[in-house]
Design an enzyme around this catalytic site. Structure first.
Site, PDB file in Angstrom:
ATOM      1  CG  HIS A  33      -2.284  -0.836   1.057  1.00 10.76           C
ATOM      2  ND1 HIS A  33      -2.051  -2.104   1.223  1.00 10.76           N
ATOM      3  CD2 HIS A  33      -3.386  -0.696   0.591  1.00 10.76           C
ATOM      4  CE1 HIS A  33      -3.286  -2.889   1.405  1.00 10.76           C
ATOM      5  NE2 HIS A  33      -4.056  -1.939   0.628  1.00 10.76           N
ATOM      6  CE  LYS A  46      -4.265  -0.328   4.482  1.00 13.68           C
ATOM      7  NZ  LYS A  46      -5.364   0.385   4.554  1.00 13.68           N
TER       8      LYS A  46
END
Length: 243
Positions: free
Chosen positions: A135, A139
């Site tokens: 990600h 995040k």
């Protein structure tokens, strides 16, 4: 549908708001809720009607969000991750009073990946299983909610499996581990890879999110799915099964 977007100024909330407001969407924006720069600063400040609330804010909003939707009897789509056990309990309680859709990932493709992974794990009961998730560098939750969702699906075929988050130090891999590894870099939208290997052959299942609009479209599909439903806690599995 007339939709409230909770968390309208965030990364996903902005995309969802823009999608709703396109002429071809067929939906209307009832209100955009955000602590700052939103149309309304909190749900309590909105006095109009709505067909559904879609939340792309933060798991910390769970208590206020579920309470407001239950009070107003409005269906709710929660598209955030990282909920504590207490917050999950609130979600389950709210699902007994309103139609509530809760999914760690709003991608239909991820739901298909989850099903395939569970089948593969059942067919190769002695195989090693590893999950790799990637990600963007902003995040917050590690591992991702989607990685945990996939692990939960795998454990339906391996109920005795132990999750190992971020392998470290020395030591051999032990039987019945499911490893989860989190990578964070750049603007990576989201990639989840499952490796299942018994030493003779290896199956690799992988889902890549090309852009974030797929999550917004999935959330809209979830909101449409809830219309006319009885109170209950619904997931992407229910949406996929409905076809």
């Amino acid at each position: 549908m007339n939709i409230i977007v909770h968390g309208c100024t965030g990364r996903m909330g902005t995309i969802l708001t823009e999608l709703i407001q396109t002429p071809e969407s067929g939906h209307t924006l009832a209100a955009g809720i955000a602590p700052s720069a939103g149309q309304y600063t909190a749900l309590e400040t909105y006095k109009g009607k709505a067909d559904c609330v879609i939340d792309f804010s933060s798991h910390t909003a769970t208590a206020a969000l579920t309470a407001w939707c239950v009070w107003h009897e409005i269906p709710l789509v929660i598209a955030t991750t990282g909920q504590t056990e207490e917050e999950k309990s609130l979600i389950h309680a709210a699902g007994k009073q309103i139609p509530l859709f809760f999914a760690a990932n709003m991608s239909i493709g991820v739901a298909v990946l989850s099903s395939l992974a569970r089948q593969a794990a059942a067919m190769f009961p002695e195989a090693d299983i590893e999950i790799i998730e990637r990600h963007h560098n902003q995040k917050q939750d590690i591992p991702s909610g989607t990685a945990l969702l996939l692990a939960s699906s795998l454990r339906q075929a391996r109920p005795e499996a132990e999750l190992v988050i971020g392998r470290h130090e020395n030591g051999k891999r032990v039987k019945n581990e499911i490893g989860i590894h989190s990578l964070r870099y750049g603007n990576e939208v989201g990639t989840h890879e499952i490796i299942i290997s018994d030493g003779s052959e290896t199956i690799t299942l992988k889902h890549e999110a090309e852009n974030r609009s797929l999550f917004a479209r999935g959330a809209l599909a979830a909101a449409a799915f809830l219309q006319g439903k009885e109170p209950g806690l619904y997931t992407m599995t229910d949406l996929v099964a409905a076809g």
